[in-house]
Design a protein around this motif. Structure first.
Motif, PDB file in Angstrom:
ATOM      1  N   ALA A  88       0.828  -1.189   0.000  1.00 26.93           N
ATOM      2  CA  ALA A  88       0.000   0.000   0.000  1.00 26.93           C
ATOM      3  C   ALA A  88       0.865   1.242   0.000  1.00 26.93           C
ATOM      4  O   ALA A  88       2.048   1.193   0.338  1.00 26.93           O
ATOM      5  N   GLY A  89       0.265   2.262  -0.411  1.00 26.72           N
ATOM      6  CA  GLY A  89       0.912   3.538  -0.237  1.00 26.72           C
ATOM      7  C   GLY A  89       1.803   3.966  -1.366  1.00 26.72           C
ATOM      8  O   GLY A  89       2.413   5.016  -1.295  1.00 26.72           O
ATOM      9  N   MET A  90       1.915   3.201  -2.374  1.00 26.91           N
ATOM     10  CA  MET A  90       2.783   3.647  -3.456  1.00 26.91           C
ATOM     11  C   MET A  90       2.231   3.152  -4.781  1.00 26.91           C
ATOM     12  O   MET A  90       1.527   2.140  -4.835  1.00 26.91           O
ATOM     13  N   PRO A  91       2.515   3.813  -5.799  1.00 28.92           N
ATOM     14  CA  PRO A  91       2.045   3.348  -7.111  1.00 28.92           C
ATOM     15  C   PRO A  91       2.792   2.072  -7.497  1.00 28.92           C
ATOM     16  O   PRO A  91       3.993   1.967  -7.334  1.00 28.92           O
ATOM     17  N   GLN A  92       2.054   1.127  -8.004  1.00 29.73           N
ATOM     18  CA  GLN A  92       2.680  -0.128  -8.392  1.00 29.73           C
ATOM     19  C   GLN A  92       2.115  -0.591  -9.711  1.00 29.73           C
ATOM     20  O   GLN A  92       0.978  -0.297 -10.047  1.00 29.73           O
ATOM     21  N   LEU A  93       2.924  -1.367 -10.385  1.00 21.99           N
ATOM     22  CA  LEU A  93       2.443  -1.975 -11.616  1.00 21.99           C
ATOM     23  C   LEU A  93       1.759  -3.288 -11.243  1.00 21.99           C
ATOM     24  O   LEU A  93       2.336  -4.128 -10.572  1.00 21.99           O
ATOM     25  N   VAL A  94       0.528  -3.397 -11.650  1.00 25.44           N
ATOM     26  CA  VAL A  94      -0.202  -4.636 -11.375  1.00 25.44           C
ATOM     27  C   VAL A  94      -0.283  -5.410 -12.670  1.00 25.44           C
ATOM     28  O   VAL A  94      -0.686  -4.877 -13.697  1.00 25.44           O
ATOM     29  N   LYS A  95       0.157  -6.646 -12.584  1.00 28.91           N
ATOM     30  CA  LYS A  95       0.136  -7.459 -13.795  1.00 28.91           C
ATOM     31  C   LYS A  95      -1.156  -8.251 -13.820  1.00 28.91           C
ATOM     32  O   LYS A  95      -1.470  -8.993 -12.889  1.00 28.91           O
ATOM     33  N   PHE A  96      -1.911  -8.073 -14.852  1.00 29.94           N
ATOM     34  CA  PHE A  96      -3.141  -8.839 -15.034  1.00 29.94           C
ATOM     35  C   PHE A  96      -2.835  -9.986 -15.985  1.00 29.94           C
ATOM     36  O   PHE A  96      -2.288  -9.774 -17.058  1.00 29.94           O
ATOM     37  N   THR A  97      -3.191 -11.158 -15.571  1.00 33.32           N
ATOM     38  CA  THR A  97      -3.065 -12.295 -16.486  1.00 33.32           C
ATOM     39  C   THR A  97      -4.460 -12.807 -16.740  1.00 33.32           C
ATOM     40  O   THR A  97      -5.172 -13.210 -15.832  1.00 33.32           O
ATOM     41  N   LEU A  98      -4.856 -12.748 -17.961  1.00 27.07           N
ATOM     42  CA  LEU A  98      -6.214 -13.127 -18.329  1.00 27.07           C
ATOM     43  C   LEU A  98      -6.132 -14.413 -19.129  1.00 27.07           C
ATOM     44  O   LEU A  98      -5.522 -14.455 -20.205  1.00 27.07           O
ATOM     45  N   GLU A 117     -12.295   4.231  -3.811  1.00 25.16           N
ATOM     46  CA  GLU A 117     -11.717   5.517  -3.443  1.00 25.16           C
ATOM     47  C   GLU A 117     -10.279   5.357  -3.008  1.00 25.16           C
ATOM     48  O   GLU A 117      -9.428   6.189  -3.291  1.00 25.16           O
ATOM     49  N   THR A 118     -10.065   4.267  -2.326  1.00 27.32           N
ATOM     50  CA  THR A 118      -8.722   4.113  -1.773  1.00 27.32           C
ATOM     51  C   THR A 118      -7.727   3.657  -2.814  1.00 27.32           C
ATOM     52  O   THR A 118      -6.544   3.635  -2.550  1.00 27.32           O
ATOM     53  N   MET A 119      -8.219   3.228  -3.962  1.00 25.09           N
ATOM     54  CA  MET A 119      -7.256   2.701  -4.911  1.00 25.09           C
ATOM     55  C   MET A 119      -7.520   3.263  -6.298  1.00 25.09           C
ATOM     56  O   MET A 119      -8.175   2.637  -7.120  1.00 25.09           O
ATOM     57  N   PRO A 120      -7.075   4.425  -6.516  1.00 24.39           N
ATOM     58  CA  PRO A 120      -7.260   4.946  -7.869  1.00 24.39           C
ATOM     59  C   PRO A 120      -6.301   4.264  -8.841  1.00 24.39           C
ATOM     60  O   PRO A 120      -5.211   3.859  -8.467  1.00 24.39           O
ATOM     61  N   ILE A 121      -6.819   4.100 -10.030  1.00 23.18           N
ATOM     62  CA  ILE A 121      -5.939   3.585 -11.072  1.00 23.18           C
ATOM     63  C   ILE A 121      -5.273   4.775 -11.719  1.00 23.18           C
ATOM     64  O   ILE A 121      -5.945   5.728 -12.111  1.00 23.18           O
ATOM     65  N   LEU A 122      -4.016   4.719 -11.732  1.00 22.71           N
ATOM     66  CA  LEU A 122      -3.307   5.889 -12.197  1.00 22.71           C
ATOM     67  C   LEU A 122      -3.423   6.005 -13.701  1.00 22.71           C
ATOM     68  O   LEU A 122      -3.100   5.060 -14.419  1.00 22.71           O
ATOM     69  N   PRO A 123      -3.934   7.073 -14.125  1.00 26.34           N
ATOM     70  CA  PRO A 123      -4.048   7.232 -15.580  1.00 26.34           C
ATOM     71  C   PRO A 123      -2.678   7.523 -16.164  1.00 26.34           C
ATOM     72  O   PRO A 123      -2.276   8.666 -16.277  1.00 26.34           O
ATOM     73  N   SER A 124      -2.042   6.465 -16.453  1.00 27.60           N
ATOM     74  CA  SER A 124      -0.725   6.655 -17.043  1.00 27.60           C
ATOM     75  C   SER A 124      -0.641   5.830 -18.306  1.00 27.60           C
ATOM     76  O   SER A 124      -1.497   4.995 -18.582  1.00 27.60           O
ATOM     77  N   CYS A 174      -2.499   2.425  -3.979  1.00 25.21           N
ATOM     78  CA  CYS A 174      -3.452   2.232  -2.900  1.00 25.21           C
ATOM     79  C   CYS A 174      -3.102   3.223  -1.809  1.00 25.21           C
ATOM     80  O   CYS A 174      -1.986   3.221  -1.299  1.00 25.21           O
ATOM     81  N   LEU A 175      -4.046   4.032  -1.509  1.00 26.93           N
ATOM     82  CA  LEU A 175      -3.792   5.009  -0.462  1.00 26.93           C
ATOM     83  C   LEU A 175      -3.946   4.325   0.877  1.00 26.93           C
ATOM     84  O   LEU A 175      -4.836   3.490   1.066  1.00 26.93           O
ATOM     85  N   ILE A 176      -3.067   4.713   1.762  1.00 26.69           N
ATOM     86  CA  ILE A 176      -3.215   4.160   3.103  1.00 26.69           C
ATOM     87  C   ILE A 176      -4.322   4.922   3.770  1.00 26.69           C
ATOM     88  O   ILE A 176      -4.273   6.148   3.884  1.00 26.69           O
ATOM     89  N   PRO A 177      -5.345   4.230   4.117  1.00 26.88           N
ATOM     90  CA  PRO A 177      -6.477   4.976   4.662  1.00 26.88           C
ATOM     91  C   PRO A 177      -6.101   5.631   5.993  1.00 26.88           C
ATOM     92  O   PRO A 177      -5.409   5.030   6.809  1.00 26.88           O
ATOM     93  N   SER A 178      -6.501   6.853   6.129  1.00 28.53           N
ATOM     94  CA  SER A 178      -6.136   7.575   7.348  1.00 28.53           C
ATOM     95  C   SER A 178      -7.166   7.296   8.424  1.00 28.53           C
ATOM     96  O   SER A 178      -8.278   6.878   8.138  1.00 28.53           O
ATOM     97  N   PHE A 187       5.763  -0.278   6.131  1.00 28.17           N
ATOM     98  CA  PHE A 187       6.625   0.166   7.248  1.00 28.17           C
ATOM     99  C   PHE A 187       5.933   0.027   8.578  1.00 28.17           C
ATOM    100  O   PHE A 187       4.721   0.101   8.686  1.00 28.17           O
ATOM    101  N   LYS A 188       6.767  -0.138   9.557  1.00 26.47           N
ATOM    102  CA  LYS A 188       6.311  -0.017  10.942  1.00 26.47           C
ATOM    103  C   LYS A 188       7.146   1.089  11.567  1.00 26.47           C
ATOM    104  O   LYS A 188       8.352   1.143  11.316  1.00 26.47           O
ATOM    105  N   THR A 189       6.512   1.904  12.382  1.00 25.56           N
ATOM    106  CA  THR A 189       7.314   2.948  13.046  1.00 25.56           C
ATOM    107  C   THR A 189       7.084   2.891  14.542  1.00 25.56           C
ATOM    108  O   THR A 189       6.040   2.450  15.000  1.00 25.56           O
ATOM    109  N   LYS A 190       8.066   3.343  15.247  1.00 23.94           N
ATOM    110  CA  LYS A 190       7.876   3.555  16.681  1.00 23.94           C
ATOM    111  C   LYS A 190       8.769   4.727  17.091  1.00 23.94           C
ATOM    112  O   LYS A 190       9.757   5.025  16.420  1.00 23.94           O
ATOM    113  N   HIS A 191       8.330   5.373  18.156  1.00 23.99           N
ATOM    114  CA  HIS A 191       9.091   6.553  18.552  1.00 23.99           C
ATOM    115  C   HIS A 191       9.306   6.536  20.054  1.00 23.99           C
ATOM    116  O   HIS A 191       8.619   5.837  20.790  1.00 23.99           O
TER     117      HIS A 191
END
Lengths: 1174, 139
Positions: free
Chosen positions: A777-787, A806-813, A854-858, A891-895
Motif C-alpha cells: 500500500a501507499g505507493m504506485p505499483q504496476l499490477v500485472k493482469f493475467t487473463l 476511493e482508496t485505490m485509484p488507477i493511475l491514468p498513465s 493504494c492510499l493508506i487509509p487515514s 513500514f512499521k514505526t515507533k518513537h
C-alpha cells in the motif's frame, strides 16, 4: 497233433495214458522256416488207431486231422513170431504209408521181462529182434526204431528208456509237424496268390488259413493264431476297399446281400460254429463274417491278456463295418445298424467285464468309454427313429419300424437267455416303451459322462451332456436341459469357441423362454441378437424379442437390467474441448461412440451416464495438475473384444499402464521433497495371466451381472436412435470435477447397463477464481493482469470494466501495456476504468500491466494491511467478479522520547517489513495541531537506504517555544569512591556511593498544589523515594538500599546520599541503578491526575504514520504502565488511602550517571584473574 | 482329402478352423473341440517319456463313425487337428504326417510375419491357400 498207431493195439492201449501225459511235459525248441524266431513249444498229441481210410488224400488241406507221425507198436520178442506175422504186418503198414507218401513213422519195440515169456527156450537176445527190424525196415534210419524197456515197471532202466522214447517221439513229431506245416503254408500261399483268378473264393481261403490259426492256437501260439486272423481281416478289408475303387471280386457278391440279421457280436463262445458254417457255405453276410472274425480275434486277445485291445479293436470294427456297408451299398433298413452297433458295444463291454475285475475296469475306463459313448449315441438315434424321444410318444409308423428292427434281432442266443442284463434284453426293453427307453438312455449317458469325467475328458463329457440336454428338450424338460447346456456353454466360452457358443446359447435361449425366466432370456437374446455367427433373420428375431418385451407396458416393479456390453459397446469417448477441463461458462461436451450390436436400429428412451463427483479435486479450485494425465487430446479409446484382429490382440497383451505423477511435499514448508511417476493399475498389469484364457472373441463373453447405482448425478440424453454400428451421442457436462462411472440405456422396460467405464475418465468444468498476489500500500505499483481466455474468444471491442474504489485509484498513465506488445487503451471515468482488450483466441493468456496506487487509509490503524474490494465486469460473464485485493503496509514505526539533562529528543524508528528496499528521503517530523515545538533534525543524510527487514532511526531535538510540557525535574548523579587509601575500587571492598539528587527547576503551580507540604522553613517540600538496585548482581548494597528524601521545591536544591556498596567482581562495572520515585502521602487525593506523558505522546507528537506500537518497550510506556507500589496492590490503593509511590514520567528524572562505569580491580592477593564479561 | 483343418492355440481357443462348406460347420467345431481332450491326454503322456518328445505327430486321436481325427502339436503347444472322412481310405498315416508337416511349415511362415500378432486368429492368405490345397484334393 494226430498220431496213428498200428501194430499191437493192446500194447498201445496199456501205454497210452502215460504217453499222452508225458509227451507235452517237456518243451521242445521249434525252429521255424522263413527266419521266424525259434520257440519253445509243448507238444500235445492225440493217438488214434491206424486206418488206411483215415490217411489224408492228396490235396487235403486239413491240418488238424493230419496224422503227423505213424507209430508201429510191437512187443514181439521171438524171432519166429517176428518172421511169421509181425514182419509181414510191418511191411504192409510201410507200404500203405509209402503209398500215401508219408515218411514220418517210428517203430517202437517194447521189451518186458515177463517171466512167462522168459520161460521160452528159443529166446534170442532181445537186441536181435531190434536189429532185425532195423535191418529190415530202417535202412540208414536207425533212429526210426526205438526200444522201450519195461514200461510198466518202476525202475531206473524203465525211466531212462521212457525218456529216450519221449525225446525221440517229440523230435520226430516236431520234424514231421514242421515239414507238414511248411508244406501247408506253401499251399496256402499258393492259394492266396490265386486270388485274382476268377472263381477264387475268399470263404475257401478263409477256411484254409483259419486251419493254420487253429493249429497255432492248439500249440498255444496265440500270437501266431491272431496273425492269421489279422491277415484275413486285412485281406477282406482290402477287397472291400478295392470294391469301392471299382475293382469288384465276384465272391464279394454274397457279402453285398441286404442285411437281414443284426443280432450283434457274439463273444461268449470260443468258436461260433454257426457263423463259421455259414462262412464255409459261402452264405455269410458281411456282418456275419466280421462278427465271426472279431469273435475269434477277441478270444485270442483275451488269451493273450490284452482285453483293452479288444475294446479298441471293437470300436474300429464297428466304425469300419458301418463304413463298409456304406461302401458296398448294402441295403439295410434304418436303425438296423444302430441296433447292431448298440448290441455289439454292450456285448464287448460285457465280455471285458467278464474277464476283468472292477478295479481293473475302473482304471481302464479310457479304453471302454468310447464304446459306452458310442452305444449311448446309437441308442439315442434309435430312440429318435422309433419316436421314443418325443413328448407324444411313438406313432404307429414308429411302432412298425420298431417291430421291423426287433425282428432283425432274431431270437436271443442260448448263452444269454438266463442273464438278466444281456444286451439283447436291454435293447428289446429300451425299444419297448418311452419310459424304458429313457431309463436305459439316461443310464448309459450318465455312465459315459462319469467315465469321461473320471479320465479327465471334460470336453467329451460336456458333449455327452449336451446331447443329453437335447434329449431333455425333446422330452419337454427344459430345466434339466439348461443345466447341461450352461455347463457346456461355460466351457466353450472359457475356451473361446465361438460357433459352439452361439449354438449352445441358442438352445439355452429356448430353454429359458420355455421356463419363463424373462431376465435370463432377455440377456441371452441380447447376446444372440448381437452374435455375428447367426443369420440376420435370427438376430432380428432375438432383437425383436427384447424390443417387444420392452414395449410391453406391464407394471414391473423394476426394470430388467441387462449388461450393456452385449447390446452396444462403448468404443470411444471424446471431450470437446479436448482438455476435458473448461471454465464453467463454457460447454464441455462428452461425445460417446457406441457401437450398437443389434441388427436393427433401436430407439432408446434415455441414455444416461452416471457421474461421480470428485471431492478431492474440489471442482472450483481450478485445475490441479494431477487430473490432466491423459494427454491423448481428450479421446479415450475403449478396448473391447473386436471382431477384427488388431485391437483384440492388444487386449490380450494386457492392460495399458496408467501412470500418474506424484509429488511429495514436506509438511512444514510445503517444499518439494520428491517427485515420481507411479503406476496406478499395477494390480491389473502385474496380474499373472492365467493360462487358458483366450482373447475375447466377440461372442465368447459371459455377461457380468450389472446393477445401476441409484442416485448420483447423471448426464442424460433423451430419445436416441441407435443404428447398428457406430453411433455418436453427445452429453453436456455440468460444472464440477466428475468421473464417469456407469452408462445406462433405457429401452422401455429394459435397461442396458455398463457397470464400469474403464479406463476411468474424468472431466472438469471449473470456475477459476482470480489468483492474486499481495501488493504494497501507499505507493504506485504496476499490477500485472493475467487473463486466461478459457473457451472464450476475445473479440475486438471487448473491454474489462474495473470499478474504482476511493482508496485505490488507477493511475491514468501510459504504462498500461500488454506484455511485450502494444499499449492498451484505457478509459477512465469516475467510477469505472475500462480496458479494451485485443482479440485473443480461446485458451490463451493475455497479460497486461496497470499502475495502481493504494492510499493508506487515514484514521484507522491497521496492523498488516487491508483489503479494498474491487469488481471486474467482463463481457463473457454476466456476473461481476469481486476481487479482494490485499495491500500490505510496508513500514512499521515507533518513537521514543529521550532526555539529556534538560534537553529533550524524539527518536523515530522506521522498520521496513516488506521485501523491498526503500530509500528514505527528506525525513521530516512535524507537529500536527499547534506549532509549539521547535524541532531540530539530527539527520544528516538526505537520502537513506532502508533495506528489506531493516530499520532506520531518526532523531530530533525538541524545544518548546513557551512551556515545556515535559521538563526534567530532577537530576540524579552518582559517584563511586574507592575505599580510603586505595586509588581504585577493589572487588570485595566496600566503596562509597554518593548520590546527589538535584532539583532543576522551580515547581510549577500544579505541582505545588498537588502533593507538596509546607516545611517548617516555609519552603515547599516534596518527598522522594530512592532505591539503589543492582539487577545484574555486580554490586552488593551494604545497609539501606532505599530511603526517603525530602526535597525542597526549589531550583538547584540538592540532596546527597551516602550509600555503601561493594563490588562483587573486578572489571569495569556499570553503576548500580538508582531509581527515584514520587512518594505520595496517604492523605493525598486518590484521583490521579491525567498523566502528562500520555498527553505528550498522543497529542503533541506527529509522526509520519501516526502508528504507535503499544507493545513496544519504550521508556515512556513502561513508566506509564508500571505504577510501583511497595507491598500493595491497586485495590488497596483504592480502598484505603495508603501512602503510595508513583513513578515519574518519562523525562522528568534525568540520570547523569546512566550507563557510567567504574573500574574495579581484583583483590590484591587474588592471583586468579576473574574475567567477567557482561 | 481333409474335411476340416483347425489350428488351436496353446490356450485351447481356435486360431483357425475351416471345414468343407458342404457339411455342417458346427459339427466340426464340436468334433475338434472334443478332440482336445485326447490331445491333452496324449501330450501329457508324451511328456513322461523323453524319447517321444521329438515326435510332434500325435496320430489318430479318435475315430468316429464318419470321421477320423488326427492331431499334431508343435513345440509351442499349438495344436493342429485334421479331420478326414472315414470313407477316405486312401489316406495313410504317412500322408497325414506330410499334411501336418506342410501345415506346420505354413504356420511357421505365419508366425514369422512381423505384422502377425501371436495369439490372433490366422487370416493369412498363404496359409489359407495351403489349407485349401489340402481340402480340395478330394479323392
Amino acid at each position: 497233433m494226430l498220431n496213428m498207431c498200428a501194430g499191437d493195439q493192446s500194447l498201445f492201449t496199456s501205454l497210452y495214458t502215460s504217453l499222452a501225459q508225458q509227451l507235452p511235459r517237456e518243451p521242445m525248441e521249434w525252429r521255424r522256416t522263413y527266419g521266424r524266431a525259434p520257440k519253445m513249444i509243448h507238444l500235445e498229441a492225440n493217438f488214434v488207431q491206424f486206418k488206411e481210410e483215415l490217411l489224408p488224400k492228396e490235396g487235403n488241406k486239413a491240418l488238424l486231422t493230419f496224422p503227423f507221425l505213424h507209430i508201429y507198436w510191437t512187443d514181439c520178442c521171438d524171432t519166429e513170431t517176428y518172421k511169421s506175422s509181425v514182419k509181414e504186418d510191418m511191411m504192409r503198414w510201410q507200404n500203405t504209408l509209402r503209398s500215401h507218401s508219408s515218411a514220418d513213422w517210428v517203430i517202437i519195440v517194447v521189451e518186458t521181462n515177463d517171466t512167462k515169456k522168459n520161460k521160452k527156450t528159443n529166446i534170442l537176445p532181445r537186441s536181435s529182434i531190434v536189429d532185425k527190424i532195423r535191418s529190415d525196415f530202417c535202412n540208414k534210419q536207425n533212429d526210426r526204431c526205438v526200444v522201450l524197456s519195461d514200461p510198466l515197471k518202476d525202475s531206473s532202466r524203465s525211466l531212462d528208456s521212457w525218456n529216450a522214447l519221449l525225446l525221440k517221439l517229440r523230435t520226430l513229431l516236431l520234424m514231421s509237424f514242421t515239414k507238414n506245416l511248411g508244406r501247408f503254408e506253401d499251399d496256402m500261399r499258393t492259394l492266396r496268390e490265386k486270388r485274382t483268378q476268377p472263381g477264387w473264393s475268399f470263404c475257401e481261403y478263409f477256411m484254409v488259413q483259419e486251419e493254420l490259426a487253429f493249429v497255432f492256437e492248439m500249440l498255444q501260439q496265440f500270437e501266431d493264431a491272431l496273425v492269421q486272423y489279422d491277415e484275413l481281416d486285412a485281406l477282406f478289408t482290402q477287397y472291400v476297399l478295392n470294391f469301392g475303387a471299382g475293382d469288384t471280386a465276384n465272391w464279394l457278391g454274397s457279402f453285398c446281400a441286404p442285411v437281414r440279421n443284426w443280432s450283434g457280436l457274439l463273444l461268449r463262445r470260443p468258436i461260433d460254429m454257426e457263423k463259421r458254417d455259414s462262412i464255409q457255405r459261402g452264405e455269410a453276410s458281411l456282418l456275419d463274417l466280421r462278427s465271426y472274425l472279431f469273435s475269434r480275434q477277441c478270444t485270442l486277445l483275451i488269451f493273450l491278456q490284452r482285453p483293452w485291445e479288444v475294446t479298441q479293436r471293437a470300436l474300429e470294427l464297428l466304425h469300419n463295418c458301418v463304413q463298409e456297408l456304406r461302401l458296398l451299398e448294402v441295403s439295410v433298413i434304418d436303425g438296423a445298424l444302430d441296433c447292431w452297433v448298440f448290441l455289439s458295444c454292450l456285448e464287448v463291454l460285457h465280455r471285458i467285464e467278464g474277464c476283468c475285475d472292477q478295479a481293473q475296469l475302473a482304471a481302464n475306463c479310457s479304453h471302454t468309454v468310447g464304446l459306452w459313448a458310442y452305444a449311448t449315441d446309437k441308442l439315442k438315434s434309435l430312440g429318435e427313429l422309433c419316436g421314443l424321444v418325443s413328448k407324444n410318444g411313438p406313432t404307429s409308423e414308429d411302432l412298425n419300424r420298431t417291430v421291423d428292427l426287433l425282428a432283425g434281432l432274431g431270437d436271443e442266443r442260448p448263452e444269454t437267455i438266463n442273464s438278466l442284463q444281456s444286451p439283447y434284453k436291454k435293447l428289446k426293453e429300451a425299444l419297448s416303451s418311452v419310459e424304458a427307453f429313457e431309463k436305459h438312455y439316461l443310464e448309459l449317458s450318465h455312465a459315459a459322462m462319469e467315465m469321461y469325467q473320471a479320465i479327465g475328458r471334460l470336453r467329451s463329457a460336456r458333449l455327452v451332456g449336451k446331447s443329453l440336454a437335447e434329449f431333455y428338450m425333446a422330452k419337454g424338460d427344459p430345466e434339466r436341459a439348461e443345466t447341461f447346456l450352461q455347463e457346456a456353454l461355460k466351457s466353450y466360452v472359457s475356451e473361446g469357441w465361438s460357433l459352439p457358443v452361439t449354438h449352445t446359447r441358442r438352445q439355452i435361449a429356448e430353454c429359458q423362454k420355455l421356463l419363463g425366466r424373462t431376465e435370463d432370456y432377455l440377456q441371452t437374446s441380447a447376446l444372440l441378437a448381437g452374435d455375428g455367427n447367426l443369420s440376420t433373420e435370427e438376430r432380428k428375431h432375438f432383437c425383436q424379442e427384447i424390443l417387444s418385451f420392452a414395449g410391453k407396458s406391464e407394471n414391473h416393479s423394476h426394470k430388467v437390467t441387462l449388461s450393456m456390453n452385449v447390446f452396444a459397446q462403448l468404443t470411444r469417448l471424446q471431450f470437446h474441448p479436448a482438455t476435458a477441463s473448461v471454465h464453467s461458462g463454457a460447454v464441455l461436451q462428452v461425445e460417446l461412440t457406441l457401437r450398437c450390436l443389434m441388427p436393427v436400429s433401436v430407439r432408446i428412451q434415455q441414455l444416461a451416464a452416471s457421474i461421480h463427483f470428485d471431492i478431492d479435486h474440489g471442482g472450483t479450485h481450478g485445475r490441479s495438475k494431477g487430473t490432466l494425465r491423459r494427454t491423448n487430446r481428450g479421446t479415450v479409446e475403449f478396448k473391447q473384444g473386436n471382431s477384427s484382429a488388431g485391437p483384440a490382440s492388444s487386449a490380450a497383451a494386457g492392460p495399458t499402464l496408467e501412470m500418474d505423477e506424484i509429488q511429495d511435499r514436506s509438511p512444514s514448508d510445503n517444499s518439494l521433497a520428491s517427485v515420481g511417476v507411479v503406476c496406478k493399475n499395477t494390480h491389473l498389469v502385474m496380474r499373472r495371466r492365467e493360462n487358458g484364457s483366450p482373447p475375447e472373441t466377440p461372442n465368447c463373453v459371459s455377461p457380468p451381472t450389472v446393477a445401476m447405482k441409484e442416485g448420483g448425478q447423471m448426464l442424460k440424453v433423451q430419445d436416441v436412435k441407435l443404428e447398428p454400428g457406430n453411433n455418436s451421442i453427445t452429453f453436456t457436462a455440468p460444472p464440477g470435477t466428475y468421473t464417469l462411472r456407469q452408462l445406462c440405456a433405457t429401452v422401455g422396460e429394459v435397461q442396458f447397463v455398463l457397470s464400469h467405464i474403464y479406463p476411468s475418465v474424468r472431466y472438469e468444468v471449473y470456475s477459476q477464481e482470480p489468483q492474486l498476489t499481495p501488493l504494497l500500500a501507499g505507493m504506485p505499483q504496476l499490477v500485472k493482469f493475467t487473463l486466461l481466455t478459457g473457451h472464450y474468444t476475445v473479440k475486438k471491442g471487448d473491454a474489462l470494466q474495473l470499478s474504482n474504489t476511493e482508496t485505490m485509484p488507477i493511475l491514468p498513465s501510459s504504462s498500461c501495456t500488454l506484455v511485450g506488445e502494444s499499449v492498451l487503451s484505457i478509459q477512465s471515468s469516475e467510477k469505472v476504468t475500462s480496458i479494451s482488450l485485443p482479440p485473443t483466441p480461446p485458451y490463451h493468456a493475455l497479460e497486461f500491466q496497470l499502475e495502481v496506487l493504494c492510499l493508506i487509509p487515514s484514521g484507522s490503524f491497521l496492523e498488516y494491511g487491508f483489503c479494498p474490494q474491487m469488481s471486474i465486469d467482463c463481457p463473457w460473464s454476466i456476473y461481476s467478479t469481486l476481487l479482494a485485493l490485499t495491500f500490505y503496509i510496508p513500514f512499521k514505526t515507533k518513537h521514543s522520547l529521550l532526555s539529556s539533562g534538560n534537553r529533550k529528543y524524539i527518536q523515530v524508528c522506521v522498520q521496513n517489513v516488506s521485501d523491498m528496499s526503500f530509500t528514505l528521503a527528506d525525513v521530516k517530523l512535524t507537529e500536527k495541531q499547534h506549532e509549539s515545538l521547535e524541532l531540530q533534525s539530527f539527520n544528516t543524510k538526505t537520502n537513506q537506504l532502508l533495506c528489506s527487514k531493516h530499520s532506520v532511526f531518526c532523531l530530533w531535538e525538541a524545544r518548546w517555544k513557551d512551556d515545556l510540557p515535559v521538563t526534567t525535574l530532577y537530576s540524579v548523579k552518582a559517584e563511586i569512591f574507592p575505599p580510603a587509601g586505595e586509588p581504585h575500587c577493589r572487588s570485595g571492598l566496600v566503596c562509597g556511593l554518593e548520590v546527589s539528587i538535584t532539583r532543576l527547576i522551580e515547581p510549577s503551580d500544579g505541582e505545588m498544589a498537588e502533593d507538596s507540604k509546607t516545611d517548617t522553613d516555609g519552603l515547599k517540600t516534596t518527598k522522594l523515594m530512592y532505591e539503589v538496585a543492582d539487577s545484574s548482581s555486580n554490586w552488593a548494597v551494604c545497609g539501606k538500599s532505599s530511603g526517603m528524601v525530602v526535597m525542597p521545591l526549589k531550583a538547584n536544591a540538592t540532596h546527597k546520599l551516602q550509600i555503601e556498596v561493594m563490588p562483587l567482581f573486578a572489571g569495569h562495572l556499570p553503576f548500580p541503578k538508582i531509581k527515584v520515585l514520587k512518594y505520595l502521602p496517604h492523605n493525598a487525593a486518590a484521583a490521579i491526575q491525567p498523566d502528562p506523558d500520555s498527553c505528550v505522546e498522543n497529542d503533541s507528537l506527529s509522526l509520519l504514520d501516526k502508528t504507535l506500537d503499544d507493545q513496544g518497550d519504550t521508556a515512556s510506556i513502561r513508566s506509564r504502565g508500571s505504577i510501583h507500589s511497595v507491598g500493595s496492590s491497586d485495590q488497596q490503593q483504592r480502598g484505603v488511602a495508603m501512602p503510595r509511590l508513583e513513578a515519574f514520567s518519562q523525562g522528568q528524572v534525568f540520570n547523569n550517571s546512566h550507563s557510567q562505569q567504574v573500574l574495579v580491580l581484583p583483590t590484591a592477593d587474588d592471583h586468579i584473574m576473574e574475567v567477567n564479561a557482561t | 482329402m481333409a474335411v476340416c483343418i483347425a489350428v488351436i492355440a496353446k490356450e485351447n481357443y481356435p486360431l483357425y478352423i475351416r471345414s468343407v462348406p458342404s457339411q455342417n460347420e458346427l459339427k466340426f467345431h464340436y468334433t475338434v473341440h472334443t478332440s482336445l481332450d485326447v490331445v491333452e491326454e496324449k501330450v501329457s503322456a508324451v511328456g513322461k517319456s523323453l524319447a517321444d518328445q521329438r515326435e510332434l505327430y500325435l496320430g489318430l486321436l479318435y475315430p468316429t463313425e464318419d470321421y477320423k481325427v488326427y492331431g499334431y502339436v508343435t513345440n509351442s503347444k499349438v495344436k493342429f487337428v485334421i479331420v478326414v472322412d472315414s470313407s477316405n481310405t486312401s489316406l495313410r498315416d504317412n500322408e497325414i504326417r506330410s499334411m501336418f508337416r506342410k501345415l506346420h511349415n505354413s504356420f511357421t511362415d505365419v508366425m514369422c510375419n512381423p505384422f502377425y500378432n501371436p495369439g490372433d486368429p490366422i487370416l493369412s492368405k498363404a496359409f489359407n491357400g495351403i489349407v485349401s490345397g489340402m481340402m480340395v484334393q478330394t479323392s
